[in-house]
Scaffold this active site. Structure first.
Site, PDB file in Angstrom:
ATOM      1  NE  ARG A   9      -1.184   2.546   2.847  1.00 21.78           N
ATOM      2  CZ  ARG A   9      -0.679   3.686   3.337  1.00 21.78           C
ATOM      3  NH1 ARG A   9      -0.582   4.766   2.563  1.00 21.78           N
ATOM      4  NH2 ARG A   9      -0.233   3.753   4.578  1.00 21.78           N
ATOM      5  CG  ASP A  10       3.144   4.331   3.027  1.00 19.16           C
ATOM      6  OD1 ASP A  10       2.679   5.239   2.325  1.00 19.16           O
ATOM      7  OD2 ASP A  10       3.837   4.534   4.042  1.00 19.16           O
ATOM      8  CG  HIS A  18       4.355   4.790   8.997  1.00 23.39           C
ATOM      9  ND1 HIS A  18       3.572   3.835   8.391  1.00 23.39           N
ATOM     10  CD2 HIS A  18       4.797   5.586   7.989  1.00 23.39           C
ATOM     11  CE1 HIS A  18       3.537   4.039   7.092  1.00 23.39           C
ATOM     12  NE2 HIS A  18       4.265   5.104   6.817  1.00 23.39           N
ATOM     13  CG  HIS A  34       8.164   7.586   4.930  1.00 19.44           C
ATOM     14  ND1 HIS A  34       7.890   7.208   3.651  1.00 19.44           N
ATOM     15  CD2 HIS A  34       7.038   7.340   5.644  1.00 19.44           C
ATOM     16  CE1 HIS A  34       6.642   6.758   3.580  1.00 19.44           C
ATOM     17  NE2 HIS A  34       6.099   6.837   4.777  1.00 19.44           N
ATOM     18  CB  CYS A  58       3.846  10.615   1.018  1.00 18.94           C
ATOM     19  SG  CYS A  58       2.183  11.304   1.038  1.00 18.94           S
ATOM     20  CG  ASN A  70       7.137   3.147   4.237  1.00 24.76           C
ATOM     21  OD1 ASN A  70       6.662   3.331   3.135  1.00 24.76           O
ATOM     22  ND2 ASN A  70       6.518   3.471   5.350  1.00 24.76           N
TER      23      ASN A  70
HETATM   24  N1  COA Z   1     -13.337   5.286  -3.674  1.00 25.74           N
HETATM   25  C1  COA Z   1     -13.690   5.538  -4.952  1.00 25.74           C
HETATM   26  N2  COA Z   1     -14.068   6.731  -5.395  1.00 25.74           N
HETATM   27  C2  COA Z   1     -14.119   7.729  -4.503  1.00 25.74           C
HETATM   28  C3  COA Z   1     -13.768   7.541  -3.162  1.00 25.74           C
HETATM   29  C4  COA Z   1     -13.357   6.261  -2.760  1.00 25.74           C
HETATM   30  N3  COA Z   1     -12.986   6.005  -1.518  1.00 25.74           N
HETATM   31  N4  COA Z   1     -13.908   8.693  -2.514  1.00 25.74           N
HETATM   32  C5  COA Z   1     -14.340   9.604  -3.406  1.00 25.74           C
HETATM   33  N5  COA Z   1     -14.489   9.018  -4.604  1.00 25.74           N
HETATM   34  C6  COA Z   1     -14.921   9.643  -5.847  1.00 25.74           C
HETATM   35  C7  COA Z   1     -16.327  10.222  -5.696  1.00 25.74           C
HETATM   36  O1  COA Z   1     -17.291   9.252  -5.997  1.00 25.74           O
HETATM   37  C8  COA Z   1     -16.315  11.346  -6.683  1.00 25.74           C
HETATM   38  O2  COA Z   1     -16.444  10.813  -7.988  1.00 25.74           O
HETATM   39  P1  COA Z   1     -17.226  11.616  -9.140  1.00 25.74           P
HETATM   40  O3  COA Z   1     -16.483  12.895  -9.348  1.00 25.74           O
HETATM   41  O4  COA Z   1     -17.141  10.690 -10.310  1.00 25.74           O
HETATM   42  O5  COA Z   1     -18.592  11.819  -8.593  1.00 25.74           O
HETATM   43  C9  COA Z   1     -14.891  11.877  -6.575  1.00 25.74           C
HETATM   44  O6  COA Z   1     -14.105  10.781  -6.093  1.00 25.74           O
HETATM   45  C10 COA Z   1     -14.773  13.065  -5.650  1.00 25.74           C
HETATM   46  O7  COA Z   1     -15.346  12.729  -4.397  1.00 25.74           O
HETATM   47  P2  COA Z   1     -15.219  13.662  -3.103  1.00 25.74           P
HETATM   48  O8  COA Z   1     -16.011  13.058  -2.011  1.00 25.74           O
HETATM   49  O9  COA Z   1     -15.514  15.092  -3.506  1.00 25.74           O
HETATM   50  O10 COA Z   1     -13.734  13.478  -2.688  1.00 25.74           O
HETATM   51  P3  COA Z   1     -12.468  14.419  -2.902  1.00 25.74           P
HETATM   52  O11 COA Z   1     -12.236  14.691  -4.336  1.00 25.74           O
HETATM   53  O12 COA Z   1     -12.543  15.561  -1.967  1.00 25.74           O
HETATM   54  O13 COA Z   1     -11.320  13.412  -2.413  1.00 25.74           O
HETATM   55  C11 COA Z   1     -10.480  11.716  -0.948  1.00 25.74           C
HETATM   56  C12 COA Z   1     -11.192  13.048  -1.064  1.00 25.74           C
HETATM   57  C13 COA Z   1      -9.996  11.562   0.467  1.00 25.74           C
HETATM   58  C14 COA Z   1     -11.445  10.610  -1.317  1.00 25.74           C
HETATM   59  C15 COA Z   1      -9.296  11.686  -1.950  1.00 25.74           C
HETATM   60  O14 COA Z   1      -8.550  12.846  -1.798  1.00 25.74           O
HETATM   61  C16 COA Z   1      -8.424  10.484  -1.754  1.00 25.74           C
HETATM   62  O15 COA Z   1      -8.809   9.350  -1.990  1.00 25.74           O
HETATM   63  N6  COA Z   1      -7.185  10.722  -1.348  1.00 25.74           N
HETATM   64  C17 COA Z   1      -6.248   9.640  -1.139  1.00 25.74           C
HETATM   65  C18 COA Z   1      -5.010  10.177  -0.614  1.00 25.74           C
HETATM   66  C19 COA Z   1      -4.041   9.060  -0.330  1.00 25.74           C
HETATM   67  O16 COA Z   1      -4.307   7.886  -0.483  1.00 25.74           O
HETATM   68  N7  COA Z   1      -2.861   9.483   0.073  1.00 25.74           N
HETATM   69  C20 COA Z   1      -1.822   8.589   0.373  1.00 25.74           C
HETATM   70  C21 COA Z   1      -2.033   7.889   1.670  1.00 25.74           C
HETATM   71  S1  COA Z   1      -1.233   8.683   3.028  1.00 25.74           S
HETATM   72 ZN    ZN Z   2       4.104   6.165   5.011  1.00 22.21          ZN
END
Ligand code: COA
Ligand code: ZN
Length: 311
Positions: free
Chosen positions: A23-24, A217, A219, A250, A259
Protein backbone atom coordinates in the site's frame (compact mmCIF):
# COMPACT_ATOMS: atom_id res chain seq x y z
CA UNK A 1 21.94 -3.06 36.84
CA UNK A 2 24.55 -2.72 34.11
CA UNK A 3 24.57 0.20 31.70
CA UNK A 4 23.37 -2.16 28.96
CA UNK A 5 20.43 -3.42 31.04
CA UNK A 6 19.58 0.18 31.74
CA UNK A 7 19.48 1.36 28.10
CA UNK A 8 17.45 -1.61 26.97
CA UNK A 9 15.29 -1.98 30.10
CA UNK A 10 12.02 -1.14 28.32
CA UNK A 11 12.75 -2.90 25.04
CA UNK A 12 10.01 -5.43 24.28
CA UNK A 13 10.84 -9.12 23.84
CA UNK A 14 8.80 -9.31 20.66
CA UNK A 15 7.85 -6.78 18.00
CA UNK A 16 4.89 -6.82 15.63
CA UNK A 17 5.97 -5.74 12.17
CA UNK A 18 3.21 -4.16 10.07
CA UNK A 19 4.13 -4.57 6.41
CA UNK A 20 2.95 -1.57 4.41
CA UNK A 21 4.83 -2.16 1.13
CA UNK A 22 1.87 -3.17 -1.06
CA UNK A 23 0.00 0.00 0.00
CA UNK A 24 2.29 2.77 1.22
CA UNK A 25 5.05 1.46 -1.03
CA UNK A 26 3.29 0.76 -4.30
CA UNK A 27 1.09 3.88 -4.13
CA UNK A 28 4.15 5.93 -4.92
CA UNK A 29 5.59 3.80 -7.71
CA UNK A 30 5.52 5.40 -11.17
CA UNK A 31 5.35 2.10 -13.06
CA UNK A 32 1.90 0.56 -13.03
CA UNK A 33 2.28 -2.87 -11.43
CA UNK A 34 -0.09 -5.50 -12.88
CA UNK A 35 -2.77 -6.70 -10.44
CA UNK A 36 -1.56 -10.32 -10.57
CA UNK A 37 1.91 -9.25 -9.45
CA UNK A 38 0.50 -7.19 -6.58
CA UNK A 39 -1.45 -10.24 -5.42
CA UNK A 40 1.68 -12.38 -5.64
CA UNK A 41 3.65 -9.77 -3.69
CA UNK A 42 1.05 -9.69 -0.89
CA UNK A 43 1.01 -13.48 -0.76
CA UNK A 44 4.80 -13.71 -0.58
CA UNK A 45 4.82 -11.25 2.32
CA UNK A 46 2.16 -13.26 4.13
CA UNK A 47 4.19 -16.42 3.51
CA UNK A 48 7.10 -14.62 5.20
CA UNK A 49 4.92 -14.68 8.35
CA UNK A 50 4.47 -10.94 8.54
CA UNK A 51 1.52 -10.69 10.95
CA UNK A 52 -0.12 -7.74 9.18
CA UNK A 53 0.10 -6.94 5.47
CA UNK A 54 -1.49 -3.67 4.40
CA UNK A 55 -2.59 -4.94 1.02
CA UNK A 56 -4.04 -1.93 -0.78
CA UNK A 57 -6.11 1.21 -0.44
CA UNK A 58 -9.78 1.97 -1.16
CA UNK A 59 -9.13 5.63 -1.83
CA UNK A 60 -10.27 7.58 -4.86
CA UNK A 61 -8.81 5.96 -8.02
CA UNK A 62 -8.29 9.47 -9.35
CA UNK A 63 -6.11 10.31 -6.34
CA UNK A 64 -4.04 7.10 -6.49
CA UNK A 65 -4.40 5.37 -9.89
CA UNK A 66 -1.85 2.69 -8.93
CA UNK A 67 -4.29 1.25 -6.37
CA UNK A 68 -7.48 1.51 -8.44
CA UNK A 69 -7.50 -2.32 -8.61
CA UNK A 70 -8.02 -2.62 -4.82
CA UNK A 71 -11.10 -4.84 -5.14
CA UNK A 72 -9.37 -7.26 -7.52
CA UNK A 73 -6.30 -7.40 -5.30
CA UNK A 74 -8.28 -8.20 -2.15
CA UNK A 75 -10.49 -10.71 -3.89
CA UNK A 76 -7.52 -12.36 -5.60
CA UNK A 77 -5.50 -13.05 -2.46
CA UNK A 78 -5.45 -16.60 -1.16
CA UNK A 79 -5.57 -15.66 2.48
CA UNK A 80 -3.48 -17.33 5.15
CA UNK A 81 -5.30 -17.79 8.46
CA UNK A 82 -2.67 -16.10 10.64
CA UNK A 83 -2.26 -12.97 8.48
CA UNK A 84 -4.25 -9.78 8.94
CA UNK A 85 -4.80 -8.16 5.52
CA UNK A 86 -5.50 -4.53 6.23
CA UNK A 87 -6.49 -1.73 3.82
CA UNK A 88 -6.59 2.06 3.88
CA UNK A 89 -10.05 3.66 3.80
CA UNK A 90 -10.60 7.44 3.51
CA UNK A 91 -14.39 7.71 3.66
CA UNK A 92 -17.72 5.88 3.63
CA UNK A 93 -17.49 5.16 -0.08
CA UNK A 94 -14.12 3.48 0.43
CA UNK A 95 -15.50 1.55 3.40
CA UNK A 96 -18.42 0.22 1.39
CA UNK A 97 -16.05 -0.89 -1.40
CA UNK A 98 -13.78 -2.54 1.17
CA UNK A 99 -16.63 -4.44 2.82
CA UNK A 100 -17.90 -5.64 -0.55
CA UNK A 101 -14.44 -7.00 -1.32
CA UNK A 102 -14.43 -8.92 1.99
CA UNK A 103 -11.93 -6.81 3.93
CA UNK A 104 -11.58 -7.69 7.66
CA UNK A 105 -9.29 -4.92 8.93
CA UNK A 106 -9.05 -1.23 8.02
CA UNK A 107 -7.02 1.90 8.61
CA UNK A 108 -8.22 5.49 8.46
CA UNK A 109 -5.80 8.37 8.04
CA UNK A 110 -5.50 12.02 8.92
CA UNK A 111 -2.64 14.35 9.77
CA UNK A 112 -1.22 16.44 12.59
CA UNK A 113 -0.87 19.47 10.29
CA UNK A 114 -3.71 21.20 8.44
CA UNK A 115 -1.87 21.89 5.17
CA UNK A 116 -0.92 18.26 4.75
CA UNK A 117 -4.49 17.11 5.46
CA UNK A 118 -5.70 19.56 2.84
CA UNK A 119 -3.25 18.33 0.19
CA UNK A 120 -3.62 14.65 1.01
CA UNK A 121 -7.31 14.22 1.69
CA UNK A 122 -8.82 17.54 0.66
CA UNK A 123 -10.24 18.16 4.14
CA UNK A 124 -9.44 19.88 7.40
CA UNK A 125 -8.36 17.59 10.24
CA UNK A 126 -11.74 18.15 11.87
CA UNK A 127 -13.62 17.29 8.66
CA UNK A 128 -11.52 14.17 8.22
CA UNK A 129 -12.39 13.03 11.74
CA UNK A 130 -16.06 13.67 11.01
CA UNK A 131 -15.75 11.62 7.80
CA UNK A 132 -14.35 8.70 9.81
CA UNK A 133 -17.31 8.61 12.20
CA UNK A 134 -19.60 6.55 9.91
CA UNK A 135 -16.62 4.51 8.68
CA UNK A 136 -15.68 3.50 12.21
CA UNK A 137 -19.32 2.86 13.07
CA UNK A 138 -19.60 0.44 10.11
CA UNK A 139 -16.34 -1.19 11.12
CA UNK A 140 -17.71 -1.68 14.64
CA UNK A 141 -20.89 -3.26 13.29
CA UNK A 142 -18.77 -5.69 11.27
CA UNK A 143 -16.28 -6.21 14.15
CA UNK A 144 -13.33 -4.95 12.12
CA UNK A 145 -10.32 -3.49 13.94
CA UNK A 146 -9.52 0.10 12.96
CA UNK A 147 -6.03 1.56 12.88
CA UNK A 148 -5.64 5.34 12.76
CA UNK A 149 -2.70 6.85 10.92
CA UNK A 150 -1.50 10.29 11.89
CA UNK A 151 0.72 11.76 9.16
CA UNK A 152 3.28 14.53 9.69
CA UNK A 153 3.71 13.82 13.41
CA UNK A 154 7.36 14.85 13.32
CA UNK A 155 7.23 17.56 10.66
CA UNK A 156 5.17 18.77 7.72
CA UNK A 157 6.39 19.42 4.16
CA UNK A 158 4.27 22.59 4.02
CA UNK A 159 4.34 23.92 7.61
CA UNK A 160 7.65 22.63 9.00
CA UNK A 161 7.52 22.09 12.75
CA UNK A 162 4.37 20.45 14.12
CA UNK A 163 3.38 21.18 17.72
CA UNK A 164 3.14 18.01 19.87
CA UNK A 165 -0.21 19.32 21.19
CA UNK A 166 -1.66 18.79 17.69
CA UNK A 167 -0.48 15.19 17.69
CA UNK A 168 -1.94 14.59 21.14
CA UNK A 169 -5.34 16.03 20.29
CA UNK A 170 -5.63 14.07 17.01
CA UNK A 171 -4.45 10.89 18.78
CA UNK A 172 -7.00 11.28 21.54
CA UNK A 173 -9.79 12.00 19.06
CA UNK A 174 -8.98 8.88 17.02
CA UNK A 175 -8.91 6.68 20.11
CA UNK A 176 -12.17 8.14 21.42
CA UNK A 177 -13.78 7.40 18.05
CA UNK A 178 -12.83 3.74 18.35
CA UNK A 179 -9.42 3.22 16.77
CA UNK A 180 -7.62 0.36 18.48
CA UNK A 181 -4.17 1.36 17.27
CA UNK A 182 -2.46 4.59 16.21
CA UNK A 183 0.40 4.75 13.75
CA UNK A 184 2.57 7.82 14.27
CA UNK A 185 3.99 8.63 10.87
CA UNK A 186 7.11 10.54 9.98
CA UNK A 187 5.79 11.15 6.49
CA UNK A 188 8.80 13.10 5.24
CA UNK A 189 11.53 11.39 7.26
CA UNK A 190 12.69 14.32 9.38
CA UNK A 191 12.44 12.84 12.88
CA UNK A 192 15.38 12.20 15.17
CA UNK A 193 15.52 9.83 18.16
CA UNK A 194 15.26 12.59 20.77
CA UNK A 195 12.12 13.94 19.12
CA UNK A 196 10.67 10.41 19.02
CA UNK A 197 11.22 10.00 22.75
CA UNK A 198 9.77 13.46 23.46
CA UNK A 199 6.60 12.90 21.41
CA UNK A 200 6.03 9.45 22.89
CA UNK A 201 6.61 10.78 26.38
CA UNK A 202 4.11 13.62 25.80
CA UNK A 203 1.53 11.23 24.36
CA UNK A 204 1.84 8.72 27.16
CA UNK A 205 1.80 11.30 29.92
CA UNK A 206 -1.21 13.08 28.39
CA UNK A 207 -3.28 10.19 29.71
CA UNK A 208 -5.62 7.76 27.93
CA UNK A 209 -2.99 6.76 25.35
CA UNK A 210 -1.32 3.44 26.16
CA UNK A 211 1.99 2.19 24.81
CA UNK A 212 0.37 -0.94 23.36
CA UNK A 213 -1.86 1.29 21.19
CA UNK A 214 1.08 2.98 19.49
CA UNK A 215 2.86 1.98 16.28
CA UNK A 216 5.69 3.93 14.68
CA UNK A 217 5.99 4.57 10.95
CA UNK A 218 9.22 6.11 9.74
CA UNK A 219 10.23 7.08 6.25
CA UNK A 220 13.95 6.88 5.64
CA UNK A 221 14.46 10.07 3.63
CA UNK A 222 17.48 11.09 5.70
CA UNK A 223 18.67 7.70 6.89
CA UNK A 224 17.27 8.15 10.40
CA UNK A 225 14.46 5.57 10.40
CA UNK A 226 16.28 2.71 12.09
CA UNK A 227 17.70 4.97 14.81
CA UNK A 228 14.18 6.30 15.39
CA UNK A 229 12.79 2.76 15.67
CA UNK A 230 15.37 1.93 18.32
CA UNK A 231 14.41 5.04 20.30
CA UNK A 232 10.73 4.05 20.08
CA UNK A 233 11.53 0.51 21.25
CA UNK A 234 13.44 1.93 24.19
CA UNK A 235 10.24 3.74 25.11
CA UNK A 236 8.42 0.39 25.03
CA UNK A 237 6.77 0.61 21.59
CA UNK A 238 6.35 -2.86 20.09
CA UNK A 239 4.57 -2.22 16.77
CA UNK A 240 6.73 -1.07 13.86
CA UNK A 241 5.63 -0.30 10.30
CA UNK A 242 7.97 -1.06 7.43
CA UNK A 243 7.94 -1.77 3.74
CA UNK A 244 9.68 -4.64 1.96
CA UNK A 245 12.46 -3.35 -0.29
CA UNK A 246 12.03 0.11 1.29
CA UNK A 247 9.32 0.89 -1.24
CA UNK A 248 7.35 4.04 -0.81
CA UNK A 249 7.16 7.71 -0.32
CA UNK A 250 4.13 9.89 -0.30
CA UNK A 251 2.62 11.42 -3.43
CA UNK A 252 1.64 14.49 -1.37
CA UNK A 253 5.00 14.95 0.36
CA UNK A 254 7.51 16.18 -2.21
CA UNK A 255 10.94 14.52 -1.95
CA UNK A 256 9.88 12.07 0.73
CA UNK A 257 11.65 8.76 0.33
CA UNK A 258 10.57 5.21 0.97
CA UNK A 259 9.61 3.59 4.22
CA UNK A 260 12.08 1.91 6.47
CA UNK A 261 12.81 -1.35 4.60
CA UNK A 262 11.33 -4.38 6.38
CA UNK A 263 14.52 -6.40 6.01
CA UNK A 264 16.54 -3.90 8.06
CA UNK A 265 14.60 -3.77 11.36
CA UNK A 266 13.93 -7.52 11.16
CA UNK A 267 17.67 -8.16 10.84
CA UNK A 268 18.55 -5.87 13.74
CA UNK A 269 15.71 -7.11 15.97
CA UNK A 270 16.64 -10.75 15.48
CA UNK A 271 20.26 -9.87 16.17
CA UNK A 272 19.19 -8.31 19.47
CA UNK A 273 17.22 -11.42 20.41
CA UNK A 274 13.85 -9.74 19.87
CA UNK A 275 11.26 -11.97 18.21
CA UNK A 276 9.21 -10.93 15.21
CA UNK A 277 8.12 -14.33 13.77
CA UNK A 278 9.17 -12.94 10.37
CA UNK A 279 11.11 -15.20 7.99
CA UNK A 280 13.79 -12.84 6.67
CA UNK A 281 14.78 -15.08 3.75
CA UNK A 282 11.18 -15.04 2.54
CA UNK A 283 10.99 -11.24 2.82
CA UNK A 284 14.10 -11.15 0.63
CA UNK A 285 12.30 -13.39 -1.86
CA UNK A 286 9.34 -10.96 -1.92
CA UNK A 287 11.71 -8.01 -2.41
CA UNK A 288 13.54 -9.81 -5.22
CA UNK A 289 10.17 -10.48 -6.87
CA UNK A 290 8.81 -6.91 -6.70
CA UNK A 291 12.20 -5.40 -7.62
CA UNK A 292 11.80 -6.93 -11.10
CA UNK A 293 8.94 -4.51 -11.79
CA UNK A 294 10.51 -1.29 -10.46
CA UNK A 295 12.53 1.17 -12.51
CA UNK A 296 14.86 1.98 -9.67
CA UNK A 297 17.15 0.29 -7.18
CA UNK A 298 15.74 -0.85 -3.85
CA UNK A 299 16.97 0.85 -0.69
CA UNK A 300 17.07 -2.01 1.80
CA UNK A 301 20.62 -2.21 3.15
CA UNK A 302 20.16 -5.82 4.18
CA UNK A 303 18.88 -6.75 0.72
CA UNK A 304 21.86 -5.00 -0.85
CA UNK A 305 24.19 -7.00 1.37
CA UNK A 306 22.51 -10.23 0.24
CA UNK A 307 22.98 -9.25 -3.40
CA UNK A 308 26.64 -8.36 -2.81
CA UNK A 309 27.29 -11.62 -1.00
CA UNK A 310 26.51 -13.46 -4.21
CA UNK A 311 29.45 -12.04 -6.07
N1 COA B 1 -13.34 5.29 -3.67
C1 COA B 1 -13.69 5.54 -4.95
N2 COA B 1 -14.07 6.73 -5.39
C2 COA B 1 -14.12 7.73 -4.50
C3 COA B 1 -13.77 7.54 -3.16
C4 COA B 1 -13.36 6.26 -2.76
N3 COA B 1 -12.99 6.01 -1.52
N4 COA B 1 -13.91 8.69 -2.51
C5 COA B 1 -14.34 9.60 -3.41
N5 COA B 1 -14.49 9.02 -4.60
C6 COA B 1 -14.92 9.64 -5.85
C7 COA B 1 -16.33 10.22 -5.70
O1 COA B 1 -17.29 9.25 -6.00
C8 COA B 1 -16.31 11.35 -6.68
O2 COA B 1 -16.44 10.81 -7.99
P1 COA B 1 -17.23 11.62 -9.14
O3 COA B 1 -16.48 12.90 -9.35
O4 COA B 1 -17.14 10.69 -10.31
O5 COA B 1 -18.59 11.82 -8.59
C9 COA B 1 -14.89 11.88 -6.58
O6 COA B 1 -14.11 10.78 -6.09
C10 COA B 1 -14.77 13.06 -5.65
O7 COA B 1 -15.35 12.73 -4.40
P2 COA B 1 -15.22 13.66 -3.10
O8 COA B 1 -16.01 13.06 -2.01
O9 COA B 1 -15.51 15.09 -3.51
O10 COA B 1 -13.73 13.48 -2.69
P3 COA B 1 -12.47 14.42 -2.90
O11 COA B 1 -12.24 14.69 -4.34
O12 COA B 1 -12.54 15.56 -1.97
O13 COA B 1 -11.32 13.41 -2.41
C11 COA B 1 -10.48 11.72 -0.95
C12 COA B 1 -11.19 13.05 -1.06
C13 COA B 1 -10.00 11.56 0.47
C14 COA B 1 -11.44 10.61 -1.32
C15 COA B 1 -9.30 11.69 -1.95
O14 COA B 1 -8.55 12.85 -1.80
C16 COA B 1 -8.42 10.48 -1.75
O15 COA B 1 -8.81 9.35 -1.99
N6 COA B 1 -7.18 10.72 -1.35
C17 COA B 1 -6.25 9.64 -1.14
C18 COA B 1 -5.01 10.18 -0.61
C19 COA B 1 -4.04 9.06 -0.33
O16 COA B 1 -4.31 7.89 -0.48
N7 COA B 1 -2.86 9.48 0.07
C20 COA B 1 -1.82 8.59 0.37
C21 COA B 1 -2.03 7.89 1.67
S1 COA B 1 -1.23 8.68 3.03
ZN1 ZN C 1 4.10 6.17 5.01
Amino acid sequence: MTLMDCSFANIPSSVRIVEVGPRDGLQNEQVLIPTEQKIRFVQMLAEASLPVVEATSFVSPRAIPQLSDATSVIMGIERLPMTEYSVLVPNLKGMERALEAGVRSIAVFTAASESFAQHNINATIEQSLANFQPVIELARQHTLPVRGYISTVFGCPYEGVVAPERVISVAQALLEMGCSELSLADTIGVANPRQVVEILDRLLSAGNVRIDQIAVHFHDTRGTALANVLAALQMGVHIVDSSAAGLGGCPYAPASAGNLATEDPVYILHGMGIQTCVDLAKVIAATRFIALFLRHATTSKYYQSVLCARW
